[in-house]
Scaffold this active site. Sequence first.
Site, short mmCIF file in Angstrom:
data_model
loop_
_atom_site.label_atom_id
_atom_site.label_comp_id
_atom_site.label_asym_id
_atom_site.label_seq_id
_atom_site.Cartn_x
_atom_site.Cartn_y
_atom_site.Cartn_z
N GLY A 195 0.82 -1.21 0.00
CA GLY A 195 0.00 0.00 0.00
C GLY A 195 0.85 1.25 0.00
O GLY A 195 1.96 1.27 -0.52
N GLU A 217 5.64 -3.34 0.77
CA GLU A 217 5.61 -3.20 -0.68
C GLU A 217 4.87 -1.90 -0.99
O GLU A 217 3.65 -1.85 -0.93
CB GLU A 217 4.92 -4.41 -1.32
CG GLU A 217 5.62 -5.74 -1.04
CD GLU A 217 7.02 -5.81 -1.62
OE1 GLU A 217 7.33 -5.03 -2.54
OE2 GLU A 217 7.81 -6.65 -1.16
N CYS A 251 1.15 0.34 -8.72
CA CYS A 251 2.38 0.84 -8.11
C CYS A 251 3.56 0.80 -9.07
O CYS A 251 4.51 1.56 -8.91
CB CYS A 251 2.70 0.06 -6.84
SG CYS A 251 2.99 -1.70 -7.09
#
Length: 475
Positions: A195, A217, A251
Amino acid sequence: MANDSLLELHKQLKAAIPKARDISFRQKQLQQLALLLKEQEEALCGAVYEDLKRPPSQTALEVTTAINDLSDIQKNLKKYLEPESKGTRWLLDYVREPAFAFDSQQVRLEPLGAVLIFGAWNFPIVLNLQPLFGAIAAGNTVLLKPSEQAPHTAQLLEALVTQYLDVDCYKVVVGGPEVGASLLELEWNHIFYTGGASTAHKIMEAAAKHLTPVTLELGGKSPAVIDKSCDLRKTARMIAWAKTFNCGQICVSVDYALCPQSLLMEFIEYVQCAWNEFYGEDVQHCSDYSRIVNTTHFDRLVGLLKNTQGQIVYGGKHMNRDDLFIEPSIVVVSSLDDCLMKEEIFGPILPIMPYESLEQMYHWIVNTPVLEQPLVLYIFSKDSLVDEQIMERITSGGVCINDVISHVMSSWLPFGGIGKSGMGVYHGKYSIQVFSHARAILKRNLKMEPLVGIRYPPTTTRKNWLLAMLTRQKI
């Protein structure tokens, strides 16, 4: 304090740790996960569509990524868990380290215990299940907390994990931030989080109270460095796709592009052509174009477009808050102080910063805290020397050359960030390693006891000489 139901779940997971360690049990649970993905793909794609309006054909790619990663772990589980022998197998080893001659040395991967996994909403299948694969394969019990921002997928995962996996060892809890906060009050053997950085700070702070190790992560501003030697048309198509896949909410998306000044206008034209090809003139009604996840993120992205000092050269006009629609947009930015260069975009807005030289580009990234150590460094070049030079000068979690996002889909490569973009890696065997303790084991051959006895007092000159001969290697 955590409520009674969460305390009871935590207690059950702790009690089930011995059960989860059994290798055959792990293999059975991985088989059940494979069955889940096979039988429930349509349901998973449907849930993701309800949450993100992402076309099922695109979510199928997410499911494929999960299947391939799980398949690698299943096929190679015994190999990945096999103890690694160390040390003295050859005569030369006896000469190098005689103090350990005839001893047995090995490293075994041991389960950590009960682990807590926080999943993310933007790819709610792989970002929940891939860490789960590794945690199970490593022999841990697991509590999975999917993101509340993808509620349909979270509720489905709760039902499916209960249906397919052992209920003593693996549990799913759905809920909002208050549930996550309650879970962090409990003592876990490992916490895995995917997140944003703001929540990551809270997780590290909570974990520190129990000295719990964490894997984070995260994301960040991953640049696409365009070299003058690249195939510009193909480069533009790749970046255009990455920037609008899942509406840019990924991401490992290209956050911004660094383009030679001499190629700027041509690059912009190629990106525009690619988007027109992908989505047509009426993007809002194209079935291949996703939506922003909620009004909070919609308002944030609209604010970035309104406040940028850059030149909006494409898009930036058509937005619909009720439909959570923002059209793809290109902004030419001239200053690192622009709002678009201050935070991760996480949406279909592509800032482009034109540069005059590679040295100028290096200076921007290395000397700007928000830009340094990105999750991914994308390089587009036909010159291998340039590739190596850029990788040498810019640190990143991973590197992808002449493509976008594909490195994440490989089960053979570790995935993770560095610095502000995260800590720890996973995928394939690395997923097992991140949820394991590398346990060192030395078994002394007692026939060597007379020799190693020189370490005992009383100290003599002869003992010191022998001890140095046995233990000190040449440098």
